[in-house]
Design a protein around this motif. Structure first.
Motif, mmCIF file in Angstrom:
data_model
loop_
_atom_site.group_PDB
_atom_site.id
_atom_site.type_symbol
_atom_site.label_atom_id
_atom_site.label_comp_id
_atom_site.label_asym_id
_atom_site.label_seq_id
_atom_site.Cartn_x
_atom_site.Cartn_y
_atom_site.Cartn_z
ATOM 1 N N SER A 74 0.815 -1.210 0.000
ATOM 2 C CA SER A 74 0.000 0.000 0.000
ATOM 3 C C SER A 74 0.852 1.266 0.000
ATOM 4 O O SER A 74 1.908 1.322 0.637
ATOM 5 N N ASN A 75 0.388 2.275 -0.726
ATOM 6 C CA ASN A 75 0.986 3.610 -0.688
ATOM 7 C C ASN A 75 0.189 4.544 0.206
ATOM 8 O O ASN A 75 0.520 5.726 0.331
ATOM 9 N N ARG A 76 -0.851 4.017 0.832
ATOM 10 C CA ARG A 76 -1.721 4.825 1.684
ATOM 11 C C ARG A 76 -1.060 5.006 3.055
ATOM 12 O O ARG A 76 -0.613 4.025 3.663
ATOM 13 N N PRO A 77 -0.997 6.232 3.568
ATOM 14 C CA PRO A 77 -0.385 6.456 4.882
ATOM 15 C C PRO A 77 -1.065 5.628 5.976
ATOM 16 O O PRO A 77 -2.292 5.538 6.020
ATOM 17 N N GLY A 78 -0.264 4.989 6.800
ATOM 18 C CA GLY A 78 -0.795 4.215 7.911
ATOM 19 C C GLY A 78 -1.245 2.819 7.542
ATOM 20 O O GLY A 78 -1.753 2.094 8.396
ATOM 21 N N ASN A 129 -1.451 -3.546 9.075
ATOM 22 C CA ASN A 129 -2.466 -2.532 8.799
ATOM 23 C C ASN A 129 -2.964 -2.706 7.369
ATOM 24 O O ASN A 129 -2.212 -2.500 6.411
ATOM 25 N N ILE A 130 -4.230 -3.096 7.258
ATOM 26 C CA ILE A 130 -4.808 -3.492 5.969
ATOM 27 C C ILE A 130 -5.796 -2.439 5.491
ATOM 28 O O ILE A 130 -6.696 -2.030 6.245
ATOM 29 N N LYS A 138 -10.131 0.632 7.052
ATOM 30 C CA LYS A 138 -8.898 0.071 7.594
ATOM 31 C C LYS A 138 -9.213 -1.044 8.583
ATOM 32 O O LYS A 138 -10.131 -0.937 9.391
ATOM 33 N N ILE A 139 -8.424 -2.106 8.502
ATOM 34 C CA ILE A 139 -8.551 -3.257 9.396
ATOM 35 C C ILE A 139 -7.157 -3.582 9.928
ATOM 36 O O ILE A 139 -6.184 -3.573 9.168
#
Length: 387
Positions: A74-78, A129-130, A138-139
């Protein structure tokens, strides 16, 4: 000379997650064109199959075993990984991407570690962190590690799964729909006017996946039913599907009842609930009514699920924590935590809910599942997909 081509190999891992099974792929190993990708995934599973058996693929000919998962860094923060779930229809040329699979979510963390997408400790607990792409949520998965590997085996027993395994704790964060519309109509209970069925009281809820909840008694049921009691009753299944399709339109998820029945079969799910009572599970276990808070049964892809969907449990927990829903009404009050009885046993789930200015919100749903690799290697499909 034969014009038939050869088989092609695609790296994959076949995994059990919760009470479901599916084929897990890295996004980079699949075609980028969505229409080609979907044909590849259908062929791998063995769909569409007019015989309903998926003999020429790895699918198990049930909604719980006709599934695919695509994972990428993922490139998504967090977030560590992006996770996309596909429900493969058995008899139709359709991969339904409209919702998540809560059960297979439990296998995403281990798969990500196997594939080197996330760093994990040598021993202890790896938190993955999915980002769930289907529903945009987010999961967090907490995966046990030992000697640098995922701890797959253990003594955690999950009803609906024959053998024990290591426990994986899942946290579904802010599982309601974006914009706070946990109840798309703004009501904890709506009246649906369904031709051929009549007026039906239902809770239309967006949590984990979109879901429609009705009372067992409104369907002439008790909530103790097993698969054989529901899945052989064509008239009853048609009534449930009519309610589900009309509910989908009311929730703004489908443009028409026909669209919901043909193009959006995975979500919303429909479930029914009854007062706690003793019953015998599908494998012969005796469940004491005093040990559960409510009876819960959910349908998936037009059939009664043999246990409970993970996202169904998320929605049930949310509805149990909020007053005025079908679930809290059957319970007699709201519950921050509950244990419900399903066809294979019991399921414990908890919710953190709060009443804010915009209405009720659920901050987090917590549950435990397990997962295990069943096979590693490559899936083989013909390079001529119509062959």
């Amino acid at each position: 000379m034969s014009t038939w081509g050869k088989q092609i190999k695609i790296p994959a891992i076949y995994m059990r997650g919760g009470t479901s099974k599916g084929v897990f792929f890295l996004k980079e190993d699949l075609p980028t064109d969505p229409s080609v990708r979907d044909k590849v995934l259908q062929r791998a599973i063995g769909s569409p199959d007019p015989y309903g058996q998926q003999i020429d693929g790895v699918g198990g000919a049930t909604s719980s075993t006709s599934k695919v998962v695509i994972v990428s860094k993922s490139n998504r923060p967090g977030c560590d990984v992006d996770y996309l779930f596909g429900q493969v229809a058995i008899g139709q040329p359709l991969v339904d991407w409209s919702g998540n699979c809560g059960n297979l979510t439990s296998a995403v963390g281990p798969f990500s570690i196997y594939q080197g997408l996330v760093d994990a400790p040598q021993d202890g607990v790896a938190t993955v962190n999915i980002w769930q792409e289907n529903i945009g949520k987010k999961i967090m998965a907490h995966v046990l590690m030992k000697d640098g590997e995922v701890q797959e085996l253990g003594d955690f027993v999950l009803d609906g799964v024959t053998f024990p395994a290591a426990e994986i704790k899942l946290e579904f964060l802010d599982p309601g729909a974006d914009g706070g519309a946990m109840f798309p109509t703004g009501n904890p209970i709506d009246i649906l006017n369904v031709p051929g069925v009549g007026k039906v009281e239902a809770t239309l809820i967006n949590a984990g996946n979109p879901a429609i909840f009705v009372s067992a008694i409104s369907m002439g049921l008790t909530g103790k039913e097993l698969q054989r009691d529901i899945n052989d009753n064509v008239d009853l299944l048609n009534r449930f599907e009519a309610i589900r399709a009309h509910g989908a339109v009311t929730m703004g998820l489908a443009e028409s009842v026909e669209y919901a029945m043909t193009k959006r079969q995975h979500t919303p799910k429909i479930a029914f609930f009854g007062k706690p009572a003793s019953y015998t599970t599908s494998d012969g276990k005796e469940i004491n009514g005093e040990d559960i808070d409510i009876l819960a049964r959910i349908l998936s892809m037009g059939k009664l699920h043999h246990a409970m969907t993970g996202t169904g449990a998320v929605a049930i927990a949310a509805a149990a924590a909020i007053p005025g829903t079908i679930v809290s009404r059957v319970l007699g009050d709201t519950r921050p935590e509950l244990r419900f009885g399903h066809p294979s046993g019991t399921f414990k789930v908890g919710a953190e809910a709060a009443h804010e200015q915009a209405g009720w919100t659920v901050k987090k749903i917590v549950m435990s599942r397990s997962a295990r690799r069943l096979m590693e290697g490559s899936i083989l499909i013909p390079n001529q997909l119509n062959g």
